[in-house]
Motif scaffolding. Sequence first.
Motif, mmCIF file in Angstrom:
data_model
loop_
_atom_site.group_PDB
_atom_site.id
_atom_site.type_symbol
_atom_site.label_atom_id
_atom_site.label_comp_id
_atom_site.label_asym_id
_atom_site.label_seq_id
_atom_site.Cartn_x
_atom_site.Cartn_y
_atom_site.Cartn_z
ATOM 1 N N VAL A 278 28.700 61.295 -20.821
ATOM 2 C CA VAL A 278 28.503 61.715 -19.742
ATOM 3 C C VAL A 278 28.989 60.554 -18.424
ATOM 4 N N SER B 8 31.792 66.171 -16.707
ATOM 5 C CA SER B 8 30.369 66.222 -18.184
ATOM 6 C C SER B 8 31.338 67.690 -18.816
ATOM 7 N N ASP C 129 34.894 69.343 -20.529
ATOM 8 C CA ASP C 129 33.650 68.712 -21.794
ATOM 9 C C ASP C 129 33.347 70.245 -22.703
ATOM 10 N N LEU D 260 24.512 72.639 -17.572
ATOM 11 C CA LEU D 260 24.273 71.338 -17.550
ATOM 12 C C LEU D 260 24.009 71.453 -15.837
ATOM 13 N N ALA E 100 24.545 68.272 -14.412
ATOM 14 C CA ALA E 100 26.008 67.639 -13.712
ATOM 15 C C ALA E 100 27.096 68.954 -13.131
ATOM 16 N N ASN F 178 26.674 63.941 -23.621
ATOM 17 C CA ASN F 178 26.521 65.299 -22.574
ATOM 18 C C ASN F 178 25.631 66.418 -22.877
#
Length: 273
Positions: free
Chosen positions: A43, A131, A134, A193, A196, A267
Amino acid sequence: MSGLQRDPSDYKTHLLKASGALRQAIRTAEHSGMTSGLAPGLVQGNVVILPADWAGDFLTYCQNNPVSCPLIAVSDVGNPALSGLGRDIDIRHDLPEYNVFRHGELVETTTDIGALWQDDMVAFVLGCSFSFEDALQQAGLSVRNIDMGVNVSMYRSNIPTVPGGRFHGDMVVSMRPFRAADAIRAVQVTTRLPKAHGAPVHLGDPSLIGIADLATPDFGDAIELRDGELPVFWACGVTPQVAVRNAKPPICITHVPGKMLITDLLNAELSIL
């Protein structure tokens, strides 16, 4: 195996060694560049540092705008450590570069804020789109800014945020181009997420959200949009810097866009699955 499914045992040990080395390079100013594409699997965080008497308003602003300002940590007053994000993190030294605002005006950028730190300061760390980059790559999608080795494109939009005390302003968005099928997959991946920034806030015509020219981002670098691609826009952690300019606190310190705090969190630990 995707970045959201990896077993955190040996994998996390390996990542922590890498993140510790990277933070050390940042702390000693050996690395002062962008962090997009660095420390994959870990992260990264946007940072806002304010005097305590402004921290309550900013906390409310984050709570009112969880997509733009997904809060992942808040320091104790006057304490530069964030042990929940990494045992050796010191927010005074561990960003590649800091923006220093006074009364809403950007007055300085620096690689260390030890001399500026005050006993009443509170540090906020917000989730970052790096994040989900990825996660996008682990899902087999190409992320143009990483492929090009440049910072992501960021734009001021006309999407309003919800005021919090003295903080207010429009959302800043980041853009990554995808073909339609890949854009759908990107929505699916990033929805998992929310810490994020989650799913995109807009796809397609940038003028509908107040962006006149994709070739001239307000922050970061211009990213090539190729034939058959859609621009896909996510809420961005630079949004608070617009709100800081409007609120005009006596001092506020933030990350420089694209130059984030590297944490020791996976993450996968931000995923809702």
